[in-house]
Write an enzyme that holds these catalytic residues in place. Structure first.
Site, short mmCIF file in Angstrom:
data_model
loop_
_atom_site.label_atom_id
_atom_site.label_comp_id
_atom_site.label_asym_id
_atom_site.label_seq_id
_atom_site.Cartn_x
_atom_site.Cartn_y
_atom_site.Cartn_z
N ASP A 21 0.84 -1.21 0.00
CA ASP A 21 0.00 0.00 0.00
C ASP A 21 0.87 1.26 0.00
O ASP A 21 1.97 1.26 0.57
CB ASP A 21 -0.91 -0.02 1.24
CG ASP A 21 -2.03 0.99 1.15
OD1 ASP A 21 -2.28 1.53 0.06
OD2 ASP A 21 -2.66 1.26 2.19
N TRP A 26 2.97 7.94 -2.40
CA TRP A 26 4.39 8.07 -2.78
C TRP A 26 4.51 8.99 -3.99
O TRP A 26 5.34 9.90 -4.03
CB TRP A 26 4.95 6.68 -3.09
CG TRP A 26 6.42 6.63 -3.39
CD1 TRP A 26 7.43 6.41 -2.50
CD2 TRP A 26 7.04 6.79 -4.69
NE1 TRP A 26 8.64 6.42 -3.15
CE2 TRP A 26 8.43 6.65 -4.49
CE3 TRP A 26 6.57 7.02 -5.97
CZ2 TRP A 26 9.35 6.73 -5.54
CZ3 TRP A 26 7.48 7.11 -7.01
CH2 TRP A 26 8.85 6.98 -6.80
N ARG A 34 -0.42 9.17 -10.06
CA ARG A 34 -0.51 7.92 -9.30
C ARG A 34 0.17 6.75 -10.00
O ARG A 34 0.79 5.91 -9.37
CB ARG A 34 -1.99 7.57 -9.05
CG ARG A 34 -2.73 8.54 -8.16
CD ARG A 34 -4.18 8.11 -7.98
NE ARG A 34 -4.28 6.77 -7.41
CZ ARG A 34 -4.16 6.50 -6.11
NH1 ARG A 34 -3.97 7.47 -5.25
NH2 ARG A 34 -4.25 5.26 -5.67
N THR A 67 -10.88 -6.84 -5.09
CA THR A 67 -12.22 -6.74 -5.70
C THR A 67 -12.66 -5.27 -5.69
O THR A 67 -13.23 -4.78 -6.67
CB THR A 67 -13.22 -7.58 -4.86
OG1 THR A 67 -12.69 -8.89 -4.69
CG2 THR A 67 -14.57 -7.67 -5.52
N GLU A 68 -12.36 -4.58 -4.59
CA GLU A 68 -12.78 -3.18 -4.45
C GLU A 68 -12.01 -2.24 -5.38
O GLU A 68 -12.47 -1.15 -5.70
CB GLU A 68 -12.61 -2.71 -2.99
CG GLU A 68 -13.61 -3.35 -2.01
CD GLU A 68 -13.29 -4.78 -1.62
OE1 GLU A 68 -12.13 -5.22 -1.83
OE2 GLU A 68 -14.20 -5.48 -1.13
N ASN A 69 -10.80 -2.66 -5.79
CA ASN A 69 -10.00 -1.79 -6.68
C ASN A 69 -10.66 -1.56 -8.04
O ASN A 69 -10.33 -0.61 -8.74
CB ASN A 69 -8.58 -2.34 -6.88
CG ASN A 69 -7.67 -2.16 -5.69
OD1 ASN A 69 -6.75 -2.94 -5.48
ND2 ASN A 69 -7.92 -1.14 -4.89
N TRP A 70 -11.65 -2.42 -8.41
CA TRP A 70 -12.37 -2.19 -9.68
C TRP A 70 -13.11 -0.85 -9.64
O TRP A 70 -13.46 -0.31 -10.68
CB TRP A 70 -13.38 -3.31 -9.95
CG TRP A 70 -12.78 -4.64 -10.30
CD1 TRP A 70 -12.86 -5.79 -9.57
CD2 TRP A 70 -12.01 -4.99 -11.47
NE1 TRP A 70 -12.19 -6.81 -10.19
CE2 TRP A 70 -11.66 -6.35 -11.37
CE3 TRP A 70 -11.57 -4.27 -12.58
CZ2 TRP A 70 -10.91 -7.02 -12.32
CZ3 TRP A 70 -10.81 -4.93 -13.55
CH2 TRP A 70 -10.49 -6.28 -13.41
N ARG A 189 1.89 -5.05 6.15
CA ARG A 189 1.19 -3.99 5.41
C ARG A 189 2.03 -2.72 5.46
O ARG A 189 2.47 -2.30 6.54
CB ARG A 189 -0.19 -3.70 6.00
CG ARG A 189 -0.87 -2.60 5.17
CD ARG A 189 -2.32 -2.35 5.53
NE ARG A 189 -2.91 -1.47 4.53
CZ ARG A 189 -4.16 -1.50 4.11
NH1 ARG A 189 -4.97 -2.41 4.59
NH2 ARG A 189 -4.60 -0.66 3.21
N GLU A 208 1.33 -13.55 12.26
CA GLU A 208 1.88 -12.37 12.94
C GLU A 208 1.69 -11.18 12.01
O GLU A 208 1.94 -11.29 10.80
CB GLU A 208 3.37 -12.58 13.24
CG GLU A 208 3.65 -13.73 14.18
CD GLU A 208 2.98 -13.54 15.55
OE1 GLU A 208 2.91 -12.41 16.03
OE2 GLU A 208 2.52 -14.55 16.12
C1 FPP Z 1 -1.78 0.29 -3.33
O1 FPP Z 1 -1.36 1.60 -3.46
C2 FPP Z 1 -1.37 -0.56 -4.42
C3 FPP Z 1 -2.20 -1.13 -5.33
C4 FPP Z 1 -3.65 -0.92 -5.40
C5 FPP Z 1 -1.74 -2.03 -6.36
C6 FPP Z 1 -0.39 -2.63 -6.14
C7 FPP Z 1 0.20 -2.73 -7.45
C8 FPP Z 1 1.52 -2.75 -7.75
C9 FPP Z 1 2.60 -2.80 -6.76
C10 FPP Z 1 1.91 -2.67 -9.15
C11 FPP Z 1 1.24 -3.61 -10.08
C12 FPP Z 1 1.23 -5.02 -9.68
C13 FPP Z 1 1.75 -6.03 -10.38
C14 FPP Z 1 1.58 -7.43 -9.87
C15 FPP Z 1 2.47 -5.83 -11.64
P1 FPP Z 1 -2.49 2.70 -3.52
O2 FPP Z 1 -2.70 3.05 -4.94
O3 FPP Z 1 -3.69 2.26 -2.77
O4 FPP Z 1 -1.78 3.88 -2.75
P2 FPP Z 1 -2.47 5.00 -1.85
O5 FPP Z 1 -3.18 4.29 -0.74
O6 FPP Z 1 -1.30 5.80 -1.36
O7 FPP Z 1 -3.39 5.77 -2.74
#
Ligand code: FPP
Length: 250
Positions: A21, A26, A34, A67-70, A189, A208
Site C-alpha cells: 500500500d 508516494w 498515481r 475486488t474493491e479496486n475495480w 502492510r 503475525e
Molecule cells: C496500493 O497503493 C497498491 C495497489 C492498489 C496495487 C499494487 C500494485 C503494484 C505494486 C503494481 C502492479 C502489480 C503487479 C503485480 C504488476 P495505492 O494506490 O492504494 O496507494 P495509496 O493508498 O497511497 O493511494
C-alpha cells in the site's frame, strides 16, 4: 552487524503475505501521477520477490488488486492491468531461471482477457518450479472467496457429492482459492494503514501482523529483513500459554 545477518535462516516464516500500500501517496509526495507510484511499486515488488526467494521463503503472496479496486477510476484500472501484463511478460524468464513458480488467487475470470492469458501462460511455464511460489492476489477479496466457497459447497451437497455432516474446516478450506497454499505466518502492510482490507481473513487467523509507515515503492530489502527479524522475536502461542511452550522446548 548488517540486518541480513541478524536473520535466523532456520526460523524463517514459510509464507509471507504483503498488502502493498502507498503507491498513490508516494507519487503525490513527489509531484507525480498515481501511475508513477504503481510503476515504482513494481520495482519494489521485483526486489522483494528476489530477496524472499534468496532467503529461502517458500511462499510469498502479494495483494496486487482487490475486488474493491475495480471501483477506482477507469484510467487507473486500465493502467494497473497493462502494468500487470507487461510485468509478468517481462519477468517470466527471470522466474524460470530462478526456479520460481507463479500462482494467482482471486476471481481471475473477471480480469481482462489479455491479462488472464498472460497470467495463465506464465503460470503454466513455471508450474514445475520449486524454490519459491509467488502468489498474486488479483481481483481478490476474502468476502468474494468465502461466498464463492459456500456456493461451490452448496452445489456439491445438492449434487450428492458432499455430506453436510462430513464438512470439516479442512474440507471447507479446500474450496477456498488458497486451497493448496499453507496459511501465511507473517502478514506485512506498508504505508501506515492498520487494517486488513478484505485480505486472507481466514488464512491469517494465526499470522503475525507487521505494520510499517514505509510506502510500498520504498519498501526494499532492508525493510523486508526488518520485518523478518521482528517476526523472529514474536512468541507464537496458538492459544497455548507461554509456560506450555517453554516446557515443550525442554
Ligand atoms: C496500493 O497503493 C497498491 C495497489 C492498489 C496495487 C499494487 C500494485 C503494484 C505494486 C503494481 C502492479 C502489480 C503487479 C503485480 C504488476 P495505492 O494506490 O492504494 O496507494 P495509496 O493508498 O497511497 O493511494
Amino acid at each position: 552487524m548488517d540486518l541480513k545477518s541478524a536473520i535466523d535462516i532456520t526460523r524463517l516464516p514459510s509464507h509471507v503475505a504483503i498488502i502493498m500500500d502507498g503507491n498513490g501517496r508516494w507519487a503525490k509526495q513527489k509531484g507525480f501521477e498515481r501511475n508513477v507510484g504503481h510503476q515504482n511499486g513494481v520495482v519494489a515488488l521485483s526486489e522483494i520477490v528476489e530477496v524472499a526467494s534468496e532467503l529461502g521463503i517458500k511462499y510469498l503472496t502479494l495483494y496486487a488488486f482487490s475486488t474493491e479496486n475495480w471501483n477506482r477510476p477507469k484510467e487507473e484500472v486500465d493502467a494497473l492491468m497493462s502494468l500487470l501484463v507487461e510485468t509478468i511478460h517481462k519477468e517470466t524468464d527471470r522466474l524460470i531461471e530462478n526456479d520460481l513458480r507463479l500462482m494467482a488467487i482471486g476471481d481471475l475470470k473477471s480480469l481482462p482477457d489479455k491479462c488472464h492469458q498472460q497470467l495463465q501462460d506464465t503460470i503454466n511455464k513455471t508450474s514445475l518450479n520449486k524454490k519459491t511460489t509467488l502468489v498474486l492476489a488479483l481481483s481478490y477479496s476474502s468476502k468474494w472467496e468465502i461466498l464463492n466457497a459456500v456456493k461451490a459447497i452448496s452445489k456439491d451437497i445438492n449434487d450428492g457429492k458432499l455430506d453436510i455432516d462430513n464438512i470439516s474446516y479442512e474440507i471447507f478450506s479446500s474450496y477456498l482459492t488458497t486451497a493448496s497454499i499453507p496459511d501465511p505466518e507473517l502478514l506485512i502492510r506498508t504505508s501506515g494503514e492498520m487494517r486488513i482490507s478484505n485480505f486472507l481473513l481466514l488464512q491469517i487467523a494465526y499470522s503475525e501482523l507487521y505494520f510499517t509507515d514505509v510506502l510500498w515503492p520504498d519498501f526494499r530489502k532492508e525493510q523486508f529483513y526488518k520485518a523478518i527479524i521482528d517476526f523472529q522475536k514474536r512468541e507464537r502461542r496458538f492459544g497455548k500459554t507461554s509456560e506450555q511452550l517453554s516446557n515443550n522446548n525442554d
